[in-house]
Design an enzyme around this catalytic site. Sequence first.
Site, PDB file in Angstrom:
ATOM      1  N   CYS A   3       6.842  10.872   7.932  1.00 58.36           N
ATOM      2  CA  CYS A   3       6.082  10.663   9.240  1.00 58.36           C
ATOM      3  C   CYS A   3       7.215  10.929  10.573  1.00 58.36           C
ATOM      4  CB  CYS A   3       5.317   9.494   9.345  1.00 58.36           C
ATOM      5  SG  CYS A   3       6.403   8.033   8.817  1.00 58.36           S
TER       6      CYS A   3
ATOM      7  N   PRO B 170       1.560   5.415  -0.118  1.00 58.80           N
ATOM      8  CA  PRO B 170       0.568   6.552   0.149  1.00 58.80           C
ATOM      9  C   PRO B 170       0.631   7.788  -0.825  1.00 58.80           C
ATOM     10  CG  PRO B 170       2.641   6.639   1.535  1.00 58.80           C
ATOM     11  CD  PRO B 170       2.731   5.294   0.572  1.00 58.80           C
TER      12      PRO B 170
ATOM     13  N   GLU C 237       0.287  15.272  15.257  1.00 57.40           N
ATOM     14  CA  GLU C 237       1.103  15.144  14.019  1.00 57.40           C
ATOM     15  C   GLU C 237       0.543  15.894  13.031  1.00 57.40           C
ATOM     16  OE1 GLU C 237       3.121  11.724  11.262  1.00 57.40           O
ATOM     17  OE2 GLU C 237       0.932  11.430  11.787  1.00 57.40           O
TER      18      GLU C 237
ATOM     19  N   ASN D 258       4.322  10.408  -0.085  1.00 59.44           N
ATOM     20  CA  ASN D 258       5.721   9.873  -0.263  1.00 59.44           C
ATOM     21  C   ASN D 258       5.522   8.871  -1.584  1.00 59.44           C
ATOM     22  OD1 ASN D 258       7.261  11.600   1.817  1.00 59.44           O
ATOM     23  ND2 ASN D 258       5.957   9.924   3.195  1.00 59.44           N
TER      24      ASN D 258
ATOM     25  N   LEU E 224       9.072   2.406   8.486  1.00 57.53           N
ATOM     26  CA  LEU E 224       9.752   2.272   9.781  1.00 57.53           C
ATOM     27  C   LEU E 224       8.679   1.633  10.734  1.00 57.53           C
ATOM     28  CD1 LEU E 224      10.981   6.099   9.668  1.00 57.53           C
ATOM     29  CD2 LEU E 224      12.018   4.078   8.743  1.00 57.53           C
TER      30      LEU E 224
ATOM     31  N   ILE F 153       1.074  -1.372  -0.072  1.00 52.16           N
ATOM     32  CA  ILE F 153       0.098  -0.074   0.005  1.00 52.16           C
ATOM     33  C   ILE F 153       0.940   1.205   0.085  1.00 52.16           C
ATOM     34  CG2 ILE F 153      -1.985   1.041   0.978  1.00 52.16           C
ATOM     35  CD1 ILE F 153      -2.161  -2.047   0.499  1.00 52.16           C
TER      36      ILE F 153
END
Length: 581
Positions: free
Chosen positions: A260, A126, A350, A129, A429, A124
């Site tokens: 992120c 995004p 965030e 990025n 990560l 998957i």
Amino acid sequence: MASPQPVSSSKSSDRDLASMAEARALARRARQAQAEIAELSQERIDAIVDAMAAAVAPQSEALAKLAVEETGYGVVADKVQKNQFSADRVYRFIRPMKTVGVLNRFEDRKIIEIAEPFGVVAAIVPSTNPTSTAIYKILISLKARCAIVISPHPSAVRCITRVAEIMNEAARGAGAPEGSINWMTTVTLEGTQELMKSRDVAVILATGGMGLVRAAYSSGKPAYGVGPGNAPCYVEGSADIRKAASDIIVGKTFDNGLLCSSPNSVVVDAGISEELKRELVGQGAYFLNAAEIDAVTRVLVSPQRLPNPALVGRAATLIAEKAGITVPSGTRVLVAPLAGVGRDYPLSIEKLCPVLSWYVVADWREGCERCKEILRYGGMGHTMSIHSRNDQIILEFGLKKPAFRIVVNTPTTHGSVGMTTGLDPAMTLGCGGWGGNITSDNISPKHLLNIKRLAYELRPATRRGGSSRDAEAAETQRPALTGPPPLPRAPAAPTPAGVDAATVMQQVASYLSTKSGAPPSAPSAADPNQSVAAFVCEDDVKEAIKAGRKIVIGERTIVTPSARDLAEAHRVFAPGGWPRT
């Protein structure tokens, strides 16, 4: 301007059905390719990886421009750097990895480890990025001998598709089976969920929002998912303040904060807070007052405490304009001084854009607790940084913080992925148990391999009803373990009556030369002092080629498929040790 017409439910349903059907078809196609790619030699796999990296690296700028044009997110120059990071740094890191055949031999424990590919990967990718993540996931999947099916974010289908096309063409030219690289073109949430649940998929690499990551973990398949970052940056009293300010600004403005692991909060000791503030302002930071904080909050944070997608990855000046506040033209980052963390302080989330929250603490102990609060509010297990020249305090942070990447005196953005640190270079990560992930590692091909182990007996089992004295006696009578562990031998095939050893040797030589495409010839003479090999793996053949010597094999020699392919190509084997009649 007229408002766009709503999409009818029937059209939406048709698109969902088409996406689901495509997901199933691509998963089946990948599963068929998986049977072939799993049998490729290390040389063939490495050649495929070489070709893909060589093909996509020169396209870094074109792909970056396409990503920004399609998604509207980020900065072209920074996306170029991310694409090059995946196509070069990640590639150079994974290139020497052995992912085929025997990986390790532990002589003392009598264990042999053998690589086995996980299977079809559902990847998957995004919109934040898109191209760099696609390059990275394709490289690590094929390096691990795993076919891949990509589900792009709906708003990044074109740029991700272009990456897949470039790398697929290169892979096929280097010998990858058809169907090794697949990508969805009709993408909906239902189609992505269908892909993740497909029985043909073995493992999921999920990068995206928390809803998507949770769906991956609830799909019933092994999954590597990435949670939110919300990385705090602690600046301790002994820090190099100018460098700390630079690292924070560089990290936060890199691709407009889309990674992120981008900095989200500054936590600074009171004794140096004013100096750090001056340095930040000098490098393009604008500190918001209370009214301006409220204005930015209204346009940036949704009632669900999520960043507004329309402002994700946008420049600080644009965010200020949307909030109705005036900032200097050179403003790079907006900084919001806050008194706490949590729902009552919306800008403590965030933010995925060049907006920082700002906290002043009495000392490193209070700073430690504030960083924990920030991580608990959306960044558990991910990343943080500490800027300090006090090794004892640095170690205390390492011991106490609920983050698995604590980077020291470097930007969180660059340090976490391995650009400026010695961490494994990666675009996915893991956040470990704290973040609800299965691993805390930076994901690499080793996470897409299963390891088989041959384990030989070291201690005899005690028979039922036997005494400890019996076990000790058996152990005493057992011969000492010396040298390499014995390897399995193939059952001896009886030589047909009337056929002498010379004939058998000639037949073997003829077979080997035919397999390699060379005209039949007599076997090369072996060193009479060289013993017959019991087991030959790919590394053994490589060493023989390098040394310019033959490997003597006999009727009981075990030869791995990849070793046989390489040896036949270089005519390394010499028959020996055959029974005489």
